[in-house]
Design an enzyme around this catalytic site. Structure first.
Site, PDB file in Angstrom:
ATOM      1  CG  HIS A   6      -2.254   0.662   0.987  1.00 50.28           C
ATOM      2  ND1 HIS A   6      -2.460   1.544  -0.044  1.00 50.28           N
ATOM      3  CD2 HIS A   6      -3.438   0.569   1.643  1.00 50.28           C
ATOM      4  CE1 HIS A   6      -3.712   1.975  -0.008  1.00 50.28           C
ATOM      5  NE2 HIS A   6      -4.327   1.386   1.005  1.00 50.28           N
ATOM      6  CG  ASP A  53      -2.898   5.191  -4.176  1.00 52.50           C
ATOM      7  OD1 ASP A  53      -2.212   5.119  -3.138  1.00 52.50           O
ATOM      8  OD2 ASP A  53      -2.815   6.131  -4.995  1.00 52.50           O
TER       9      ASP A  53
END
Length: 413
Positions: free
Chosen positions: A384, A388
């Protein structure tokens, strides 16, 4: 005259290995370039060939010892193999010091009394002992006819019930209630297993790992595969599987979402204009991830041939360091083992891994009606820090659309 056998160069940044097993024993005849030992590195098992023909001499290192690149591990003596074995080598010290076993059912030996040698790995030896089998009566399917765990399990399942397995002597007498004795066994982790454990734990501690899911209707791909299966195999000499479809779909999605096929290097992001696909396959010593180079530019047949070749060599233990080096994105197919859903772990320094799972018929709604379709869950684990949630969902959605309508793979949609 003796010739030293040294640890060969093992690959970039690899400076040491562990003696996995000796394939030749002192006194055995050895041909030029014939493997005499198997070394375990962090990634693969590497066989050490004999530099000359002759007789196996002294084993300088024992199984389990760590040896550096360039170190001498054995000697090859001049002769034809009929000479007596040399003095006890370090590899045999532990056996020489051990007391003779009680006169019970004979345990399987690591060597035949005849001309051939049956070399057993620790895992195979343990299975042979548990099932009370004679390894010399089992046909090996591994490299050079060596026994694999699958060979032993198949022999155990085929053994008649009238001949129960000879159980090893219990450490203590059974309890008065008649319950069978219980025992424990400690087996040292192989170097590869230790490395796998360290890398997977490091991935969890380093990456901000998250997994997102989707499901895909496999009807179109299965229909295409069934329609062209025979023609494809006749023309290309390889079966048409699902992995080529998913490889093509992943390459298509990576063009739209390049972060999935990238990595973090310090405070920079490294993007690739190619897809080197790491394919997670099961090997005798654990899970390995050999690489299909430039997978985005390969045809369906080339992808299937490359994956089949890597899978076979992983089973045979003949993968090289070059086969394991690199990789920009990974596909792990847990469906071949029956897995319904999982959260795969990233293969560092990569930033994402696609998990495939088993196909099963499930009720779904199509055009307002409940119908049965062959469905598969997809899982994308990603870092992450770089990817995204929107990008991860879009990546999976692109793969889903390409698999449900394979024409997209041909016209790049």
């Amino acid at each position: 005259m003796s010739t030293e056998v040294k640890v060969p160069t093992l690959g970039e940044s690899v400076t040491e290995a562990t003696i996995g097993e000796w394939l030749k024993q002192p006194g055995d005849a050895v041909a030029l370039d014939e493997p005499i030992a198997s070394l375990e590195t962090d990634k693969v098992a590497v066989e050490v060939p004999s530099p000359v023909a002759g007789v196996m001499g002294q084993q300088v290192a024992a199984v389990g010892d760590t040896v550096n690149v360039g170190a001498t591990i054995a000697t090859i003596e001049a002769g034809d193999g009929k000479a007596a074995a040399p003095a006890t080598a370090p590899a045999a010290k532990a056996e020489a010091a051990a007391p003779a076993p009680a006169a019970t059912a004979p345990a399987p030996a690591t060597e035949d009394s005849g001309d051939g040698v049956t070399t057993l790995s620790p895992a195979v030896r343990r299975l042979v002992l548990e099932h009370g089998l004679d390894p010399s009566r089992i046909k090996g399917t591994g490299k050079d006819g060596r026994l694999t765990k699958e060979d032993v399990l198949a022999a155990a399942n085929a053994a008649p019930e009238a001949a129960p397995a000879a159980a090893p002597a219990p450490a203590a007498a059974p309890a008065a209630s008649g319950a069978p004795g219980r025992r424990e066994e400690r087996v040292k982790m192989t170097r590869m297993r230790q490395t796998i454990a360290k890398r997977l734990k490091a991935a969890q501690e380093t990456a901000a790992m998250l997994t997102t899911f989707n499901d895909v209707d496999m009807s179109a791909v299965m229909a295409t595969r069934d329609k062209y299966r025979e023609t494809f195999e006749k023309k290309h000499g390889v079966r048409l599987g699902f992995m080529s479809f998913f490889t093509k779909a992943a390459a298509l999605a990576a063009h739209d979402i390049p972060a999935v096929n990238a990595r973090i290097d310090g405070d920079e992001i490294v993007y690739y204009d190619y897809l080197d696909l790491s394919v997670a396959v099961s090997a005798p010593n654990g899970l390995v991830v050999p690489v299909v180079r430039n997978a985005d530019g390969l045809s369906f047949a080339e992808i299937e041939k490359a994956i089949a070749d890597l899978g076979k060599r992983a089973k045979d233990g003949t993968l090289t360091m070059d086969d394991m080096t690199g990789g920009t994105f990974t596909i792990s197919n847990g469906g071949v083992f029956g897995g319904l859903m999982s959260t795969p772990i990233i293969n560092p320094p990569q930033s994402a891994v696609l998990g495939l799972h088993r196909i099963e018929d499930r009720p779904v709604v199509r055009n307002g009606e409940i119908v049965i379709r062959p469905m598969m869950y997809l899982a994308l684990s990603y870092d992450h820090r770089l990817i995204d949630g929107r990008e991860a969902v879009t990546f999976l959605k692109t793969i889903k659309e390409a698999i449900e309508d394979p024409t997209r793979l041909l016209i790049d949609l």
